[in-house]
Write an enzyme that holds these catalytic residues in place. Structure first.
Site, PDB file in Angstrom:
ATOM      1  N   ASP A  77     -18.833  46.263  44.973  1.00  0.00           N
ATOM      2  CA  ASP A  77     -20.062  46.415  44.192  1.00  0.00           C
ATOM      3  C   ASP A  77     -21.066  45.324  44.556  1.00  0.00           C
ATOM      4  O   ASP A  77     -22.258  45.576  44.664  1.00  0.00           O
ATOM      5  CB  ASP A  77     -19.726  46.383  42.693  1.00  0.00           C
ATOM      6  CG  ASP A  77     -18.560  47.308  42.397  1.00  0.00           C
ATOM      7  OD1 ASP A  77     -18.667  48.484  42.719  1.00  0.00           O
ATOM      8  OD2 ASP A  77     -17.524  46.834  41.894  1.00  0.00           O
ATOM      9  N   HIS A 108     -15.375  47.457  37.157  1.00  0.00           N
ATOM     10  CA  HIS A 108     -15.641  48.221  38.390  1.00  0.00           C
ATOM     11  C   HIS A 108     -15.750  49.692  37.995  1.00  0.00           C
ATOM     12  O   HIS A 108     -14.792  50.445  38.056  1.00  0.00           O
ATOM     13  CB  HIS A 108     -14.526  48.021  39.422  1.00  0.00           C
ATOM     14  CG  HIS A 108     -14.649  49.012  40.549  1.00  0.00           C
ATOM     15  ND1 HIS A 108     -15.665  48.970  41.462  1.00  0.00           N
ATOM     16  CD2 HIS A 108     -13.914  50.091  40.875  1.00  0.00           C
ATOM     17  CE1 HIS A 108     -15.558  49.979  42.298  1.00  0.00           C
ATOM     18  NE2 HIS A 108     -14.496  50.686  41.971  1.00  0.00           N
TER      19      HIS A 108
END
Ligand code: NAX
Length: 327
Positions: free
Chosen positions: A161, A189
């Site tokens: 990410d 996440h």
């Protein structure tokens, strides 16, 4: 010659495994002069173990000078034995019509079992990095079982990410990727994650002074990063694999490189407004190889606080689904 590092990898014959193992064996994770032994763990399924055999054959065929051994097993007690790093990539995928709570429970059982074994047989300096989804909560579950290994050794990956966010900022600003620094991921996440753009810099200046379109930063930027996994599935028909493997290489490489500053999901201990017992992405600075300190003190504005509250809520809900399994 340095003593080889033993790296256990679960889900080794899966998609991510197929991109990951060759990078580890080539020296990308632990450096060009650090030998490794790969301890590859697959589910006790004939097809998976056969595929693992093929992957091990290909590793042999690469003639990597740093690769000093390959273990292939479906027995975690064999696979995690004396491991210095345990990379938990394998997990049960969400099947059609499966509820999130069921996925959490099924994976919870896997991570409880694996963690008990890691705690019993891995090396004293063992570090655990969780990739298998839901990664933060699987990591929390795994850490809950550890009696010998300290909880701070258990980290979950939000580096993919971070890498995604870095690229999106660089593209928007029209600068080289390396000009973007200090973009950190907070929380889960999952699409609720928060890429904290207000603390990022571009060529040393606040990112918000270079990208002045705050509607883009708060809207499309956060959304693109949060939903990038789904976009890859829509385009490729398969989930991110090479970029996930690359992010795990970055995650571990940064954790063994003193001074590195990067995003990792760790036990929150109440920092940045997260519940104390959830594993949340946040900035860390590596202190000594394998150890880190959380970087505290970044101020959060109201927008950031609301994003953190949302991702914390999801983490707390995930924890609630599995509390009965871990207490
Ligand atoms: P694959 O389905 O290709 O591979 C998973 C492998 O794990 C399979 O070979 C399976 O046999 C094995 N496995 C299942 N249970 C196991 C067990 N108990 N012990 C050992 N092996 C076991 O999935 P892949 O694309 O490689 O993704 C792996 C995991 O990473 C998934 O949970 C996925 O959702 C997750 N991801 C996490 C990311 C992150 O940033 N944290 C990003 C990428 C990825 O989506």
């Amino acid at each position: 010659m340095k003593t080889p590092i033993r790296v256990a990898v679960t889900g080794a014959a899966g998609q991510i495994g197929y991109s990951l193992l060759f990078r580890i064996a080539s020296g990308a994770m632990f450096g060009p002069d650090q030998p490794v032994i790969l301890q590859l763990i697959e589910a006790p399924i004939e097809k998976a173990l056969k595929a693992l055999e093929g992957v091990a054959m290909e590793l042999d065929d690469c003639a990597f000078p740093l690769l000093k051994g390959i273990v292939q097993t479906s027995d975690p007690a064999v696979g995690f034995k004396d491991a210095n790093w345990c990379l938990l990539v394998g997990a049960k995928p969400r099947g059609p019509g499966m509820e999130r709570a069921d996925l959490l429970k099924d994976n919870g059982a896997i991570f409880i079992g694996q963690s008990k074994i890691i705690d019993a047989v891995a090396a004293d300096d063992a570090r655990i990095a969780v990739v298998g989804n839901p990664a933060n909560t699987n990591c929390m579950i795994a850490a809950s079982q550890a009696k010998r290994l300290p909880v701070e050794r258990f980290t979950a990956m939000v580096r993919l990410d971070q890498n995604r966010a870095q690229t999106q900022l660089a593209k928007k600003a029209g600068v080289d990727l390396t000009a973007v620094k200090d973009i950190f991921i907070y929380g889960n996440h999952s699409p609720t994650m928060f890429p904290a753009f207000a603390h990022a810099t571009i060529n040393g200046a606040p990112a918000t002074s270079v990208i002045t379109d705050s509607a883009w930063l708060q809207g499309p930027f956060c959304e693109t990063v949060g939903k990038r996994g789904a976009a890859i599935i829509a385009a490729r028909g398969l989930s991110s694999a090479a970029s996930a493997a690359n992010a795990l290489v970055d995650h571990v490489r940064s954790l063994v490189t003193p001074g590195a500053i990067h995003s990792v999901a760790v036990k929150s201990e109440g920092r940045y407004g997260f519940d104390a017992n959830v594993w949340a992405g946040m900035p860390v600075r590596t202190t000594t190889p394998g150890s880190y300190e959380v970087i505290e003190g970044y101020a959060m504005d109201d927008f950031a606080k609301s994003k953190i509250a949302a991702t914390n809520k999801e983490l707390a809900e995930e924890r609630a689904f599995v509390t009965s399994m871990i207490s």
